[in-house]
Scaffold this motif. Structure first.
Motif, PDB file in Angstrom:
ATOM      1  N   LEU A   1      -0.085  10.418 -15.874  1.00  0.00           N
ATOM      2  CA  LEU A   1      -1.449  10.278 -15.377  1.00  0.00           C
ATOM      3  C   LEU A   1      -1.920   8.836 -15.452  1.00  0.00           C
ATOM      4  N   PHE A   2      -1.597   8.149 -16.545  1.00  0.00           N
ATOM      5  CA  PHE A   2      -1.962   6.747 -16.704  1.00  0.00           C
ATOM      6  C   PHE A   2      -1.337   5.902 -15.594  1.00  0.00           C
ATOM      7  N   THR A   3      -0.098   6.205 -15.254  1.00  0.00           N
ATOM      8  CA  THR A   3       0.564   5.518 -14.151  1.00  0.00           C
ATOM      9  C   THR A   3      -0.129   5.833 -12.832  1.00  0.00           C
ATOM     10  N   GLY A   4      -0.523   7.102 -12.650  1.00  0.00           N
ATOM     11  CA  GLY A   4      -1.217   7.503 -11.434  1.00  0.00           C
ATOM     12  C   GLY A   4      -2.535   6.783 -11.246  1.00  0.00           C
ATOM     13  N   TRP A   5      -3.303   6.620 -12.329  1.00  0.00           N
ATOM     14  CA  TRP A   5      -4.555   5.865 -12.240  1.00  0.00           C
ATOM     15  C   TRP A   5      -4.313   4.477 -11.668  1.00  0.00           C
ATOM     16  N   GLN A   6      -3.313   3.803 -12.212  1.00  0.00           N
ATOM     17  CA  GLN A   6      -3.095   2.410 -11.825  1.00  0.00           C
ATOM     18  C   GLN A   6      -2.510   2.284 -10.426  1.00  0.00           C
ATOM     19  N   LEU A   7      -1.565   3.146 -10.083  1.00  0.00           N
ATOM     20  CA  LEU A   7      -1.005   3.100  -8.734  1.00  0.00           C
ATOM     21  C   LEU A   7      -2.076   3.399  -7.687  1.00  0.00           C
ATOM     22  N   THR A   8      -2.919   4.379  -7.952  1.00  0.00           N
ATOM     23  CA  THR A   8      -3.991   4.715  -7.014  1.00  0.00           C
ATOM     24  C   THR A   8      -4.989   3.572  -6.884  1.00  0.00           C
ATOM     25  N   ALA A   9      -5.420   3.024  -8.015  1.00  0.00           N
ATOM     26  CA  ALA A   9      -6.376   1.910  -7.986  1.00  0.00           C
ATOM     27  C   ALA A   9      -5.792   0.717  -7.243  1.00  0.00           C
ATOM     28  N   GLY A  10      -4.535   0.385  -7.526  1.00  0.00           N
ATOM     29  CA  GLY A  10      -3.910  -0.750  -6.856  1.00  0.00           C
ATOM     30  C   GLY A  10      -3.780  -0.537  -5.362  1.00  0.00           C
ATOM     31  N   GLY A  11      -3.421   0.674  -4.949  1.00  0.00           N
ATOM     32  CA  GLY A  11      -3.309   0.958  -3.531  1.00  0.00           C
ATOM     33  C   GLY A  11      -4.648   0.926  -2.824  1.00  0.00           C
ATOM     34  N   LEU A  12      -5.701   1.470  -3.465  1.00  0.00           N
ATOM     35  CA  LEU A  12      -7.031   1.477  -2.854  1.00  0.00           C
ATOM     36  C   LEU A  12      -7.601   0.070  -2.728  1.00  0.00           C
ATOM     37  N   VAL A  13      -7.306  -0.796  -3.684  1.00  0.00           N
ATOM     38  CA  VAL A  13      -7.775  -2.190  -3.610  1.00  0.00           C
ATOM     39  C   VAL A  13      -7.217  -2.872  -2.365  1.00  0.00           C
ATOM     40  N   LEU A  14      -5.969  -2.564  -2.022  1.00  0.00           N
ATOM     41  CA  LEU A  14      -5.310  -3.225  -0.894  1.00  0.00           C
ATOM     42  C   LEU A  14      -5.577  -2.547   0.449  1.00  0.00           C
ATOM     43  N   LEU A  15      -6.041  -1.308   0.424  1.00  0.00           N
ATOM     44  CA  LEU A  15      -6.177  -0.541   1.668  1.00  0.00           C
ATOM     45  C   LEU A  15      -7.105  -1.210   2.688  1.00  0.00           C
TER      46      LEU A  15
ATOM     47  N   VAL B   1       0.832  -1.209   0.000  1.00  0.00           N
ATOM     48  CA  VAL B   1       0.000   0.000   0.000  1.00  0.00           C
ATOM     49  C   VAL B   1       0.861   1.250   0.000  1.00  0.00           C
ATOM     50  N   VAL B   2       1.877   1.287   0.840  1.00  0.00           N
ATOM     51  CA  VAL B   2       2.718   2.479   0.926  1.00  0.00           C
ATOM     52  C   VAL B   2       3.495   2.687  -0.366  1.00  0.00           C
ATOM     53  N   ARG B   3       3.887   1.626  -1.003  1.00  0.00           N
ATOM     54  CA  ARG B   3       4.608   1.766  -2.271  1.00  0.00           C
ATOM     55  C   ARG B   3       3.705   2.314  -3.369  1.00  0.00           C
ATOM     56  N   ALA B   4       2.426   1.949  -3.352  1.00  0.00           N
ATOM     57  CA  ALA B   4       1.538   2.304  -4.465  1.00  0.00           C
ATOM     58  C   ALA B   4       0.766   3.597  -4.247  1.00  0.00           C
ATOM     59  N   LEU B   5       0.043   3.704  -3.138  1.00  0.00           N
ATOM     60  CA  LEU B   5      -0.962   4.755  -2.990  1.00  0.00           C
ATOM     61  C   LEU B   5      -0.381   6.169  -2.947  1.00  0.00           C
ATOM     62  N   PRO B   6       0.638   6.457  -2.150  1.00  0.00           N
ATOM     63  CA  PRO B   6       1.157   7.838  -2.159  1.00  0.00           C
ATOM     64  C   PRO B   6       1.652   8.271  -3.525  1.00  0.00           C
ATOM     65  N   ALA B   7       2.354   7.393  -4.226  1.00  0.00           N
ATOM     66  CA  ALA B   7       2.857   7.747  -5.560  1.00  0.00           C
ATOM     67  C   ALA B   7       1.700   8.005  -6.512  1.00  0.00           C
ATOM     68  N   GLY B   8       0.661   7.175  -6.441  1.00  0.00           N
ATOM     69  CA  GLY B   8      -0.490   7.360  -7.316  1.00  0.00           C
ATOM     70  C   GLY B   8      -1.209   8.663  -7.060  1.00  0.00           C
ATOM     71  N   LEU B   9      -1.390   9.011  -5.790  1.00  0.00           N
ATOM     72  CA  LEU B   9      -2.086  10.252  -5.453  1.00  0.00           C
ATOM     73  C   LEU B   9      -1.283  11.481  -5.892  1.00  0.00           C
ATOM     74  N   VAL B  10       0.037  11.413  -5.783  1.00  0.00           N
ATOM     75  CA  VAL B  10       0.881  12.525  -6.249  1.00  0.00           C
ATOM     76  C   VAL B  10       0.693  12.744  -7.745  1.00  0.00           C
ATOM     77  N   LEU B  11       0.692  11.662  -8.512  1.00  0.00           N
ATOM     78  CA  LEU B  11       0.524  11.779  -9.959  1.00  0.00           C
ATOM     79  C   LEU B  11      -0.876  12.259 -10.334  1.00  0.00           C
ATOM     80  N   LEU B  12      -1.885  11.815  -9.591  1.00  0.00           N
ATOM     81  CA  LEU B  12      -3.252  12.301  -9.838  1.00  0.00           C
ATOM     82  C   LEU B  12      -3.363  13.786  -9.517  1.00  0.00           C
ATOM     83  N   LEU B  13      -2.702  14.220  -8.471  1.00  0.00           N
ATOM     84  CA  LEU B  13      -2.752  15.626  -8.076  1.00  0.00           C
ATOM     85  C   LEU B  13      -2.205  16.519  -9.190  1.00  0.00           C
ATOM     86  N   PHE B  14      -1.149  16.076  -9.832  1.00  0.00           N
ATOM     87  CA  PHE B  14      -0.562  16.875 -10.908  1.00  0.00           C
ATOM     88  C   PHE B  14      -1.352  16.726 -12.210  1.00  0.00           C
TER      89      PHE B  14
END
Length: 303
Positions: A178-192, A41-54
């Protein structure tokens, strides 16, 4: 010119598995023990949210469920299974079991993408498995059923995710960040939810733990997956799969440099075989050219 461009894209994409080769040493030396869900989760979600923010663009239409599927296969399930195998198996055994990924990729690419299975691809699969065995497997290595199943599951998950990513293609107007951010965020949220229900949060995080997590977030995810998903647009599926063998080479090298492990002549032979298999696959063409982004979401990107 086209061949030179593909060669350059392949070299850039190889930087991702080179970075990922440090995952085992970071996991075992820096992260809290026996917490694969927390690590994932820590590897995926923060990175995904940063990319979504931008990027500031969310998926639309069918890309809601596609992003969820890709995020689960490429990120959520793969990260979790990767860390389970890292905690339950020596890095060498995990890498050897994970070497089934090119075989899975070869079959899926033929069935889903129409790539042609060529004899050099098949020979390279056998050579790569032999190379990994010589490189990382030691006589004292212990097998653990949970770890073996996790390593196999991770290989299947990543292979399936890469093939579907190439099949669906990145929407035009959605850049690779952004495409990377979608997937990192989705993967992190699935595991949260599983993190809170199964493991919970640790009572303390040491400075060493924070350093390990930061490394995985910045280099492993933000850099590694951006480079990797850029490569899914440009490098054939089987070529991508074989680039993953850069990871055990780097993992063995790091063990030699930082953990006092030795390098025998057989290990050096294994590394040479792996490099040869990687090069052979990159030089063997497939029938299906690398796919270009879809026209979907073109107008959304202009908002």
């Amino acid at each position: 010119m086209k061949d030179n461009r593909l060669l350059a894209d392949t070299a850039v994409t190889a930087l991702a598995p080179v970075v990922w080769g440090s995952t085992y040493i970071v996991t075992t030396q820096l992260l809290p023990p026996d917490r694969p869900l927390l690590a994932a989760v820590v590897r995926a979600l923060p990175a995904g949210l940063v990319l979504l923010l931008f990027g500031r663009i969310l998926p639309r239409g069918l890309w809601w469920w596609r992003a969820l599927v890709l995020g689960t296969l490429n990120i959520g399930a793969f990260f979790f299974l990767l860390f389970v195998s890292a905690y339950h198996l020596p890095g060498g055994v995990a890498a050897l079991v994970g070497s089934v990924q090119p075989v899975v990729m070869l079959v899926l690419a033929a069935l889903v993408l129409g790539d042609r299975v060529r004899l050099p691809h098949v020979l390279a699969c056998f050579a790569a498995t032999a190379g990994v065995a010589l490189l990382v497997l030691k006589a004292t290595a212990q097998l653990d059923l949970v770890g073996v199943l996790a390593a196999i599951g991770g290989a299947v998950s990543m292979a399936s995710g890469v093939v579907l990513t190439k099949r669906w293609r990145r929407p035009e107007g959605v850049n690779v960040l952004l495409f990377t951010g979608w997937q990192l965020t989705a993967g992190g949220l699935v595991l949260l939810p599983a993190l809170f229900l199964v493991e919970g949060l640790p009572s303390t995080i040491t400075g060493t733990n924070a350093l390990g997590f930061g490394y995985l977030v910045v280099l492993g995810s933000l850099f590694g997956y951006t480079v990797w998903f850029r490569g899914t647009d440009r490098v054939p599926a089987i070529g991508l799969s074989f680039l993953g063998f850069c990871s055990p080479i780097i993992a063995t090298t790091l063990g030699f440099l930082f953990l006092g492990e030795t390098l025998s002549p057989l290990q050096l032979l294994g590394a040479a075989i792996l490099v040869g298999a990687i090069v052979l696959v990159q030089l063997t063409p497939t029938r299906t050219p690398p796919l270009t982004p879809q026209p979907e979401l073109r107008h959304a990107a202009a908002r």
